[in-house]
Design a protein around this motif. Structure first.
Motif, PDB file in Angstrom:
ATOM      1  N   MET A   1       0.843  -1.170   0.042  1.00 52.29           N
ATOM      2  CA  MET A   1       0.109  -0.072   0.059  1.00 52.29           C
ATOM      3  C   MET A   1       0.868   1.260  -0.060  1.00 52.29           C
ATOM      4  SD  MET A   1      -2.517   1.298   2.893  1.00 52.29           S
ATOM      5  CE  MET A   1      -3.752  -0.138   2.775  1.00 52.29           C
ATOM      6  N   MET A   2       0.683   1.953  -1.028  1.00 51.27           N
ATOM      7  CA  MET A   2       1.298   3.369  -0.937  1.00 51.27           C
ATOM      8  C   MET A   2       0.922   4.561  -0.077  1.00 51.27           C
ATOM      9  SD  MET A   2       2.246   5.920  -4.089  1.00 51.27           S
ATOM     10  CE  MET A   2       0.771   6.847  -4.108  1.00 51.27           C
ATOM     11  N   LYS A   3       1.690   5.148   0.465  1.00 55.38           N
ATOM     12  CA  LYS A   3       1.472   6.253   1.559  1.00 55.38           C
ATOM     13  C   LYS A   3       1.741   7.654   0.804  1.00 55.38           C
ATOM     14  CE  LYS A   3       2.161   5.987   5.745  1.00 55.38           C
ATOM     15  NZ  LYS A   3       3.106   5.851   7.093  1.00 55.38           N
ATOM     16  N   MET A   4       0.514   8.442   0.488  1.00 61.29           N
ATOM     17  CA  MET A   4       0.786   9.585  -0.120  1.00 61.29           C
ATOM     18  C   MET A   4       0.298  10.799   0.558  1.00 61.29           C
ATOM     19  SD  MET A   4      -0.404  10.218  -3.688  1.00 61.29           S
ATOM     20  CE  MET A   4      -0.366  11.989  -4.685  1.00 61.29           C
ATOM     21  N   MET A   5       1.017  12.035   0.690  1.00 61.35           N
ATOM     22  CA  MET A   5       0.425  13.206   1.214  1.00 61.35           C
ATOM     23  C   MET A   5       0.219  14.186   0.097  1.00 61.35           C
ATOM     24  SD  MET A   5       1.956  15.689   3.995  1.00 61.35           S
ATOM     25  CE  MET A   5       1.555  14.703   5.491  1.00 61.35           C
ATOM     26  N   ILE A   6      -0.765  14.605   0.098  1.00 60.43           N
ATOM     27  CA  ILE A   6      -1.369  15.720  -1.006  1.00 60.43           C
ATOM     28  C   ILE A   6      -1.315  17.210  -0.301  1.00 60.43           C
ATOM     29  CG2 ILE A   6      -2.973  16.346  -2.826  1.00 60.43           C
ATOM     30  CD1 ILE A   6      -3.542  13.450  -2.827  1.00 60.43           C
ATOM     31  N   VAL A   7      -0.637  18.234  -0.827  1.00 63.36           N
ATOM     32  CA  VAL A   7      -0.854  19.569   0.092  1.00 63.36           C
ATOM     33  C   VAL A   7      -1.278  20.393  -1.040  1.00 63.36           C
ATOM     34  CG1 VAL A   7       0.617  21.144   1.464  1.00 63.36           C
ATOM     35  CG2 VAL A   7       1.056  18.664   1.323  1.00 63.36           C
ATOM     36  N   ASP A   8      -2.302  21.127  -0.851  1.00 66.72           N
ATOM     37  CA  ASP A   8      -2.760  22.244  -1.746  1.00 66.72           C
ATOM     38  C   ASP A   8      -3.739  23.087  -0.907  1.00 66.72           C
ATOM     39  OD1 ASP A   8      -4.397  23.704  -3.716  1.00 66.72           O
ATOM     40  OD2 ASP A   8      -3.291  22.472  -5.239  1.00 66.72           O
ATOM     41  N   ASP A   9      -3.580  24.317  -1.193  1.00 64.04           N
ATOM     42  CA  ASP A   9      -4.458  25.471  -0.229  1.00 64.04           C
ATOM     43  C   ASP A   9      -5.859  25.645  -0.847  1.00 64.04           C
ATOM     44  OD1 ASP A   9      -3.010  26.844  -2.300  1.00 64.04           O
ATOM     45  OD2 ASP A   9      -3.764  28.548  -1.382  1.00 64.04           O
ATOM     46  N   GLU A  10      -6.155  24.954  -1.985  1.00 68.91           N
ATOM     47  CA  GLU A  10      -7.288  24.957  -2.376  1.00 68.91           C
ATOM     48  C   GLU A  10      -8.356  23.786  -2.301  1.00 68.91           C
ATOM     49  OE1 GLU A  10      -7.640  27.144  -6.501  1.00 68.91           O
ATOM     50  OE2 GLU A  10      -5.555  26.861  -6.284  1.00 68.91           O
ATOM     51  N   PRO A  11      -9.265  23.902  -1.604  1.00 62.96           N
ATOM     52  CA  PRO A  11      -9.839  22.526  -0.935  1.00 62.96           C
ATOM     53  C   PRO A  11     -10.601  21.841  -2.143  1.00 62.96           C
ATOM     54  CG  PRO A  11     -10.520  24.556   0.448  1.00 62.96           C
ATOM     55  CD  PRO A  11      -9.775  25.092  -0.590  1.00 62.96           C
ATOM     56  N   ASP A  54       1.436  21.666  -4.005  1.00 64.54           N
ATOM     57  CA  ASP A  54       1.078  22.951  -4.932  1.00 64.54           C
ATOM     58  C   ASP A  54       2.325  23.670  -4.765  1.00 64.54           C
ATOM     59  OD1 ASP A  54      -0.048  24.814  -6.500  1.00 64.54           O
ATOM     60  OD2 ASP A  54      -1.436  25.613  -5.092  1.00 64.54           O
ATOM     61  N   VAL A  55       2.896  24.460  -5.813  1.00 65.37           N
ATOM     62  CA  VAL A  55       4.065  25.280  -5.760  1.00 65.37           C
ATOM     63  C   VAL A  55       3.546  26.639  -5.202  1.00 65.37           C
ATOM     64  CG1 VAL A  55       5.239  26.789  -7.133  1.00 65.37           C
ATOM     65  CG2 VAL A  55       5.412  24.441  -7.816  1.00 65.37           C
ATOM     66  N   ASN A  56       2.337  27.291  -5.593  1.00 64.32           N
ATOM     67  CA  ASN A  56       2.051  28.594  -5.227  1.00 64.32           C
ATOM     68  C   ASN A  56       0.993  28.358  -4.042  1.00 64.32           C
ATOM     69  OD1 ASN A  56       1.490  31.205  -4.919  1.00 64.32           O
ATOM     70  ND2 ASN A  56       0.199  31.412  -6.758  1.00 64.32           N
ATOM     71  N   MET A  57       1.471  28.504  -2.628  1.00 70.68           N
ATOM     72  CA  MET A  57       0.747  28.372  -1.381  1.00 70.68           C
ATOM     73  C   MET A  57       1.260  29.490  -0.691  1.00 70.68           C
ATOM     74  SD  MET A  57       0.407  24.424  -0.515  1.00 70.68           S
ATOM     75  CE  MET A  57       2.215  24.067  -0.153  1.00 70.68           C
ATOM     76  N   PRO A  58       0.280  30.051   0.225  1.00 72.05           N
ATOM     77  CA  PRO A  58       0.481  31.298   1.254  1.00 72.05           C
ATOM     78  C   PRO A  58       1.772  30.977   2.174  1.00 72.05           C
ATOM     79  CG  PRO A  58      -1.508  30.470   1.497  1.00 72.05           C
ATOM     80  CD  PRO A  58      -1.189  29.968   0.244  1.00 72.05           C
ATOM     81  N   GLU A  59       2.541  31.891   2.741  1.00 66.48           N
ATOM     82  CA  GLU A  59       3.443  31.851   3.759  1.00 66.48           C
ATOM     83  C   GLU A  59       4.260  30.543   3.496  1.00 66.48           C
ATOM     84  OE1 GLU A  59       1.520  31.077   7.471  1.00 66.48           O
ATOM     85  OE2 GLU A  59      -0.065  32.439   7.080  1.00 66.48           O
ATOM     86  N   MET A  60       4.192  29.491   2.922  1.00 66.16           N
ATOM     87  CA  MET A  60       5.251  28.608   2.539  1.00 66.16           C
ATOM     88  C   MET A  60       4.934  27.944   1.257  1.00 66.16           C
ATOM     89  SD  MET A  60       6.409  24.833   4.652  1.00 66.16           S
ATOM     90  CE  MET A  60       6.842  25.815   6.218  1.00 66.16           C
ATOM     91  N   SER A  61       5.629  27.924   0.401  1.00 65.68           N
ATOM     92  CA  SER A  61       5.462  27.565  -0.992  1.00 65.68           C
ATOM     93  C   SER A  61       5.809  25.866  -1.004  1.00 65.68           C
ATOM     94  CB  SER A  61       6.400  28.166  -2.095  1.00 65.68           C
ATOM     95  OG  SER A  61       7.801  27.572  -1.686  1.00 65.68           O
ATOM     96  N   GLY A  62       5.354  25.453  -2.188  1.00 60.12           N
ATOM     97  CA  GLY A  62       5.486  24.015  -2.093  1.00 60.12           C
ATOM     98  C   GLY A  62       7.211  23.636  -2.213  1.00 60.12           C
ATOM     99  N   LEU A  63       7.914  24.496  -2.749  1.00 57.65           N
ATOM    100  CA  LEU A  63       9.392  24.252  -3.030  1.00 57.65           C
ATOM    101  C   LEU A  63       9.957  24.254  -1.533  1.00 57.65           C
ATOM    102  CD1 LEU A  63      10.400  25.897  -6.117  1.00 57.65           C
ATOM    103  CD2 LEU A  63       9.574  23.391  -5.689  1.00 57.65           C
TER     104      LEU A  63
END
Length: 247
Positions: A1-11, A54-63
């Protein structure tokens, strides 16, 4: 089973990507985070195999999130989400070792193919199958490439191409990346853009929306973004350059 985290400020995007992954993979363990700080809080306990941000997120970017996750040893495989305006960020991310980037709006087959390639899952099984097949992969690849060139004009999926070749979709994706250095979606995109360039450069002026549909893009806006990302010019600019004297 693969464990994956997805991070995006747009719900909406966050839920949509998670739904596509759950619908296209075998029981993935997915954790969602709304920003980089929430991700950093959850990463130590979750320890994902793959982090998509996501690259473009407020306060802390994806990079920034990826750099911090690497520094702390929370994860070593990453995919970033980007719009055309952040393409330079995507190039920087690739230099940092990010496995792939996806252009919004994300397409399902491109998403699943990128996850498979970035995660490294199935490689040993694919290699074993290739050895057992007596080296028949070349014929499979040739058949798939021919099929893509015959059907690029319509909505063509990795699953369909794999069924045509008689192989598992993940295995086909692995073979193409291994033998061609390019995945299924990227190769199909390459064919479509080359055909679009032919239509734009020759004959009477065809409306760009018609060119987009003729090469398999239902949305002219998405075609515009992909064409500009791959050629450095808009379709209109490419047509003008092609019509210029001496070209």
């Amino acid at each position: 089973m693969m464990k994956m985290m997805i991070v995006d400020d747009e719900p909406i995007i966050l839920r949509g990507i998670a739904a596509m992954v759950r619908g296209g993979m075998d029981q993935p363990d997915i954790m969602e985070a709304a920003d980089g700080y929430e991700a950093l809080e959850r990463l130590p306990d979750f320890k994902p195999d793959l982090l998509m941000a996501d690259v473009n997120m407020p306060e802390m970017s994806g990079l920034q999130l990826i750099e911090e996750a690497q520094r702390r040893g929370y994860c070593s495989r990453f995919i970033i989400l980007t719009g055309y305006d952040e393409f330079e960020y995507a190039r920087k991310a690739l230099r940092l070792g990010v496995k792939d980037y996806l252009l919004k709006p994300v397409q399902r087959e491109e998403l699943l193919g990128a996850i498979f390639q970035a995660s490294g899952y199935g490689e040993e099984a694919a290699e074993g199958r290739n050895a057992a097949s007596g080296g028949q992969d070349g014929g499979v690849i040739d058949a798939v490439l021919y099929y893509l060139r015959q059907h690029y004009q319509r909505d063509l999926s990795l699953d369909e191409a794999a069924r045509h070749a008689g192989v598992h979709p993940n295995y086909l994706c692995h073979m193409m990346k291994r033998d061609l250095g390019i995945g299924f979606v990227a190769y199909l995109r390459q064919i479509r853009i080359e055909k679009a360039k032919e239509l734009l450069a020759g004959g009477p002026a065809v409306p760009i929306g018609d060119v987009a549909q003729a090469v398999g893009y239902e949305q002219a806006r998405h075609f515009f973004k992909v064409f500009k990302r791959m050629t450095g010019m808009t379709p209109g600019q490419y047509r003008s350059a092609s019509d210029s004297p001496g070209r």
